[in-house]
Design a protein around this motif. Structure first.
Motif, mmCIF file in Angstrom:
data_model
loop_
_atom_site.group_PDB
_atom_site.id
_atom_site.type_symbol
_atom_site.label_atom_id
_atom_site.label_comp_id
_atom_site.label_asym_id
_atom_site.label_seq_id
_atom_site.Cartn_x
_atom_site.Cartn_y
_atom_site.Cartn_z
ATOM 1 N N PHE A 174 59.587 -3.738 58.131
ATOM 2 C CA PHE A 174 59.394 -4.332 56.812
ATOM 3 C C PHE A 174 59.509 -3.302 55.689
ATOM 4 C CE2 PHE A 174 57.343 -7.395 59.618
ATOM 5 C CZ PHE A 174 57.761 -8.606 59.084
ATOM 6 N N MET A 175 60.143 -2.164 55.953
ATOM 7 C CA MET A 175 60.166 -1.064 54.994
ATOM 8 C C MET A 175 61.223 -1.213 53.903
ATOM 9 S SD MET A 175 58.676 1.701 54.086
ATOM 10 C CE MET A 175 57.698 2.322 55.470
ATOM 11 N N ASP A 176 62.212 -2.093 54.084
ATOM 12 C CA ASP A 176 63.363 -2.118 53.182
ATOM 13 C C ASP A 176 62.996 -2.406 51.732
ATOM 14 O OD1 ASP A 176 66.037 -2.388 55.189
ATOM 15 O OD2 ASP A 176 64.130 -3.015 56.023
ATOM 16 N N SER A 177 61.900 -3.117 51.502
ATOM 17 C CA SER A 177 61.493 -3.404 50.124
ATOM 18 C C SER A 177 60.839 -2.203 49.455
ATOM 19 C CB SER A 177 60.526 -4.596 50.097
ATOM 20 O OG SER A 177 61.172 -5.775 50.533
ATOM 21 N N LEU A 195 61.826 2.909 63.879
ATOM 22 C CA LEU A 195 62.505 1.667 64.233
ATOM 23 C C LEU A 195 62.784 0.884 62.954
ATOM 24 C CD1 LEU A 195 60.263 0.562 67.245
ATOM 25 C CD2 LEU A 195 62.204 2.141 67.246
ATOM 26 N N ARG A 196 64.022 0.444 62.793
ATOM 27 C CA ARG A 196 64.395 -0.344 61.620
ATOM 28 C C ARG A 196 65.045 -1.651 62.065
ATOM 29 N NH1 ARG A 196 63.824 2.648 56.700
ATOM 30 N NH2 ARG A 196 64.308 0.612 55.784
ATOM 31 N N SER A 197 64.984 -2.652 61.197
ATOM 32 C CA SER A 197 65.492 -3.976 61.534
ATOM 33 C C SER A 197 66.351 -4.510 60.406
ATOM 34 C CB SER A 197 64.320 -4.931 61.784
ATOM 35 O OG SER A 197 64.763 -6.265 61.882
ATOM 36 N N ALA A 198 67.438 -5.178 60.778
ATOM 37 C CA ALA A 198 68.263 -5.880 59.784
ATOM 38 C C ALA A 198 67.816 -7.326 59.629
ATOM 39 C CB ALA A 198 69.737 -5.833 60.200
ATOM 40 N N GLY A 199 66.837 -7.736 60.423
ATOM 41 C CA GLY A 199 66.451 -9.134 60.434
ATOM 42 C C GLY A 199 65.564 -9.565 59.291
ATOM 43 N N LYS A 200 64.621 -8.730 58.870
ATOM 44 C CA LYS A 200 63.605 -9.150 57.910
ATOM 45 C C LYS A 200 64.135 -9.180 56.479
ATOM 46 C CE LYS A 200 60.546 -9.037 61.297
ATOM 47 N NZ LYS A 200 61.334 -8.396 62.358
ATOM 48 N N PHE A 201 64.407 -8.026 55.909
ATOM 49 C CA PHE A 201 64.828 -7.887 54.517
ATOM 50 C C PHE A 201 66.140 -8.631 54.241
ATOM 51 C CE2 PHE A 201 67.358 -5.370 51.429
ATOM 52 C CZ PHE A 201 66.553 -5.468 50.306
ATOM 53 N N PHE A 202 67.085 -8.521 55.170
ATOM 54 C CA PHE A 202 68.394 -9.142 54.977
ATOM 55 C C PHE A 202 68.420 -10.606 55.428
ATOM 56 C CE2 PHE A 202 69.444 -4.589 55.271
ATOM 57 C CZ PHE A 202 70.220 -4.435 54.132
ATOM 58 N N LEU A 251 69.041 -6.451 43.909
ATOM 59 C CA LEU A 251 68.610 -7.756 43.426
ATOM 60 C C LEU A 251 67.603 -8.388 44.383
ATOM 61 C CD1 LEU A 251 72.033 -9.202 42.178
ATOM 62 C CD2 LEU A 251 70.102 -8.463 40.758
ATOM 63 N N ASN A 252 67.828 -8.225 45.674
ATOM 64 C CA ASN A 252 66.943 -8.809 46.663
ATOM 65 C C ASN A 252 65.557 -8.176 46.611
ATOM 66 O OD1 ASN A 252 66.442 -10.569 48.938
ATOM 67 N ND2 ASN A 252 66.552 -8.770 50.254
ATOM 68 N N ARG A 253 65.490 -6.863 46.447
ATOM 69 C CA ARG A 253 64.183 -6.204 46.349
ATOM 70 C C ARG A 253 63.386 -6.758 45.175
ATOM 71 N NH1 ARG A 253 67.264 -1.455 47.772
ATOM 72 N NH2 ARG A 253 66.746 -0.891 49.931
ATOM 73 N N THR A 258 58.899 -10.416 43.341
ATOM 74 C CA THR A 258 58.443 -11.539 42.522
ATOM 75 C C THR A 258 57.888 -12.660 43.391
ATOM 76 O OG1 THR A 258 60.043 -11.052 40.773
ATOM 77 C CG2 THR A 258 59.167 -13.281 40.850
ATOM 78 N N ASN A 259 58.596 -12.992 44.459
ATOM 79 C CA ASN A 259 58.161 -14.082 45.327
ATOM 80 C C ASN A 259 56.893 -13.738 46.106
ATOM 81 O OD1 ASN A 259 60.289 -15.602 44.433
ATOM 82 N ND2 ASN A 259 61.571 -15.248 46.231
ATOM 83 N N GLY A 260 56.774 -12.479 46.529
ATOM 84 C CA GLY A 260 55.557 -12.068 47.211
ATOM 85 C C GLY A 260 54.340 -12.200 46.313
ATOM 86 N N GLN A 261 54.478 -11.816 45.058
ATOM 87 C CA GLN A 261 53.387 -11.951 44.098
ATOM 88 C C GLN A 261 53.081 -13.416 43.812
ATOM 89 O OE1 GLN A 261 54.841 -9.672 40.777
ATOM 90 N NE2 GLN A 261 54.547 -7.699 41.814
#
Length: 338
Positions: A174-177, A195-202, A251-253, A258-261
């Motif tokens: 979950f680090m990408d943000s 360990l990194r994932s393309a599944g969550k952030f993307f 843009l996604n970050r 905004t959505n998390g807040q």
């Protein structure tokens, strides 16, 4: 209690078909908030037709794109970070392993199944254990609590472990943000495994693509165990597109923050519950999380329950109608919590 509810404590989110069977609600009527996966996936272009006819090739640019994105050329593509979680315990002799919990349950299970001596501890006890363990495993930011640990503290724990031949395994799914908190570096020192994932952030969990950042000797051992063609050609093409699209990433970050807040405020306003989490999910601590889980499930809203820790995690709705639906359902079940 349904099979879904029994497994939900140690299982995983996203088991929508099981929820359909258990609650009798058609699939298209569910709002699935049970994962921390971005509900708005990266808009990848369709892979070329010939990718279905060819075996994957490492010269296709995926590793180069990953090196640029993560800031390290010492990176290995794996079929989801879950594959690395299962293989890493096979690379050590019997060891004392400490997993910081509550967290993603597969870390404990993988080391335990491989015959290691595994202890689960809370974050507050890490300093007490780090000098008496061979491997320290943690998730940063943590799932489901959202705790984000400072790089300087992690580096200190790594130094103390590596001096004795130990490992620090950091799951940064979950680090990408918040990339500024990552321990990724051009030349990772021995004993540091990320360990990194393309599944969550993307929002690309379905392509099953992740990465390990570590010293070359360890990456070579992992590659041997994975064997050839571990990631499909279409998945490699889509993942490369996502890693190279810096404009979309920025843009996604911003949108995820905004959505998390917004989700955090919604839980506070509708349920008077404070939450913690990341930009992709929010988690509330309540006395009876199963009660809230069940009430939402009865209305076709799937969440993730951690009953032993008294936690309930909610992911992000994907559009405005879903946000409004969640707001209405939370308002209706509020009396249950009073």
């Amino acid at each position: 209690m349904s099979d879904y509810q029994q497994d939900n404590a140690l299982g995983h989110g996203g088991r929508l078909l099981q929820a359909v069977a258990d609650y009798g609600i058609p699939r298209d009527q569910w709002l699935d908030l049970s994962t921390g996966i971005n509900p708005i996936s990266y808009p990848a272009a369709m892979p070329p037709v010939d990718c279905w006819q060819r075996l994957p090739e490492q010269e296709d640019g995926l590793e180069t794109a990953a090196a640029s994105y993560y800031g390290s050329s010492h990176v290995l593509a794996v079929p989801g970070s879950q594959a690395a979680i299962q293989l890493l315990p096979q690379l050590r002799e019997h060891s004392r392993v400490t997993v910081v919990s509550p967290t993603y349950s597969e870390h404990f299970l993988a080391w335990h199944r491989s015959g290691h001596q595994v202890t689960q501890i809370t974050h507050k006890k890490i300093n007490d254990y780090v000098n008496n363990t061979d491997v320290l495993v943690l998730v940063n930011p943590n799932n489901p609590t959202g705790r984000l640990m400072e790089p300087s503290q992690l580096q200190d724990w790594h130094r103390r472990l590596s001096n004795r031949g130990g490992w620090l395994v950091v799951d940064e799914a979950f680090m990408d943000s918040t990339p500024e908190y990552s321990l990724a570096m051009e030349s990772p020192p021995p004993g540091l495994i990320l360990l990194r994932s393309a599944g969550k952030f993307f929002g690309l969990a379905g392509i099953r693509c992740g990465f390990v950042i570590a010293e070359d000797a360890l990456l070579e051992q992992l590659a041997i165990r994975l064997g050839p063609w571990s990631i499909s050609c279409p998945s490699r093409i889509v993942c490369r597109q996502a890693l190279e699209d810096q404009s979309w990433q920025q843009l996604n970050r911003a949108q995820l923050r905004t959505n998390g807040q917004r989700l955090q405020q919604l839980l506070l306003q509708q349920l008077s519950l404070k939450s913690a989490g990341s930009s992709l999910f929010q988690t509330v601590k309540i006395h009876q999380p199963k009660l809230l889980f069940e009430a939402l499930a009865q209305q076709g809203i799937l969440t993730r329950c951690f009953p032993q820790s008294g936690l309930l995690r909610l992911g992000l709705p994907g559009n405005e109608s879903q946000w409004l639906r969640l707001q209405q359902e939370l308002a209706e079940i509020r009396p249950l919590l009073q």
